[in-house]
Write a protein that holds these residues in place. Structure first.
Motif: not given
Length: 311
Positions: A201-208, A210-217
């Motif tokens: 969850k924290i990795i997804r939050k940081v990715g978000s 950074m404006r990265l497509p977290v669902r795909i990643l």
């Protein structure tokens, strides 16, 4: 057919390279293996505390310590710094954060422990500084390292020495994840400053952020951790772990934390109503101590007094 196979091989190679990039970005240990404790976090929330942080760090760095080493469950050498205030005193095991510094991350917390009469064992997390490890695992393997340090302390100092686990950020999450692992009976309390509720969850939050497509990643994050780091990022979470422990827990969290949201500590509190949660309005990530040192000290001392039966 040959074209199809060539395309398939190309796609597999691209996927592998992409997953290795994710591993490199998130899980690979830093090449720099010195404790550069004066390399302070950047940002407006931190800048106003730089002078006090430097003062505390230099005072902490000047204290002599004993270097100790154990072997992890998966064969890596792990190092820690043992600071003895008094023989026979209770012990705090302190766990720094992601890409953190033992001195910088605990320049305030270790001072509280020392002045309260605790000996301290300040660990160097796997993959960082002198400790071995091919990946930073966001608490998945660090929780077993903490368990090993607890058993080391039990065997060295005896069953009558009470142990407090203390962590900040990733270290806070790791001590929470260690809590249900069959720790020695003298592990008596846990202090977790700004923990996250789930590694993924924290990795997804940081990715978000950074404006990265977290669902795909997300599937690539899971696979990269498994393939290159040798661990499953979904294997454990602080949220599930705190629901399984009877060890008294204090959560401290800045309510203005822009990195690990305060709501994550609120989630943890809901999972175990016996947890004590103290929010610090206006405090950024790991800055509650700096924002209001007297309140921070009072909360920690009150909690430990309660955890130890008023002693």
């Amino acid at each position: 057919m040959l074209l199809f196979i060539s395309i398939l091989v190309f796609l597999l190679l691209v996927s592998l390279l992409f997953m290795y990039w994710i591993y490199f970005l998130a899980f690979r240990p830093p090449k720099k293996r010195i404790d550069d404790y004066l390399d302070l976090p950047k940002g407006e929330q931190y800048r106003k505390y730089d002078e006090e942080t430097i003062r505390l760090c230099r005072a902490f760095a000047a204290i002599p310590y004993e270097s100790v080493c154990i072997t992890s469950v998966d064969g890596y050498k792990l190092y820690a710094r043992y600071y003895e205030i008094r023989k026979g005193a209770d012990l705090q095991i302190e766990c720094h954060g992601y890409h953190g510094s033992p001195i910088r991350d605990f320049c305030g917390g270790n001072r509280i422990a020392r002045e309260s009469g605790y000996n301290t064992l300040v660990i160097e997390q796997r993959g960082m500084l002198r400790s071995g490890g091919k990946a930073i695992t966001f608490g998945i393997m660090e929780r077993w390292d903490i368990r090993s340090w607890c058993h080391y302390a039990y065997e060295r100092f005896g069953k009558d020495i009470r142990i407090v686990l203390s962590g900040i950020s990733m270290g806070a999450s790791a001590v929470l994840m260690a809590s249900p692992l069959g720790l020695p009976d003298n592990v008596s309390a846990i202090i977790a400053d700004c923990p996250y509720s789930s590694p993924l969850k924290i990795i997804r939050k940081v990715g978000s952020d950074m404006r990265l497509p977290v669902r795909i990643l997300t599937p690539f994050v899971i696979l990269s951790a498994r393939m290159f780091g040798g661990f499953d990022i979904r294997e454990s979470t602080p949220l599930a772990s705190v629901a399984k422990t009877d060890i008294p827990i204090l959560l401290i969290h800045g309510e203005a934390d822009l990195f690990v949201p305060y709501e994550m500590s609120k989630e943890l509190k809901k999972s175990n109503p016996r947890i004590r949660l103290e929010g610090f309005p206006g405090a950024g990530h790991g800055l509650s101590y700096m924002l209001d040192t007297p309140r921070y000290e009072r909360i920690v001392q009150e909690f430990l007094s309660d955890a130890f039966g008023g002693i």
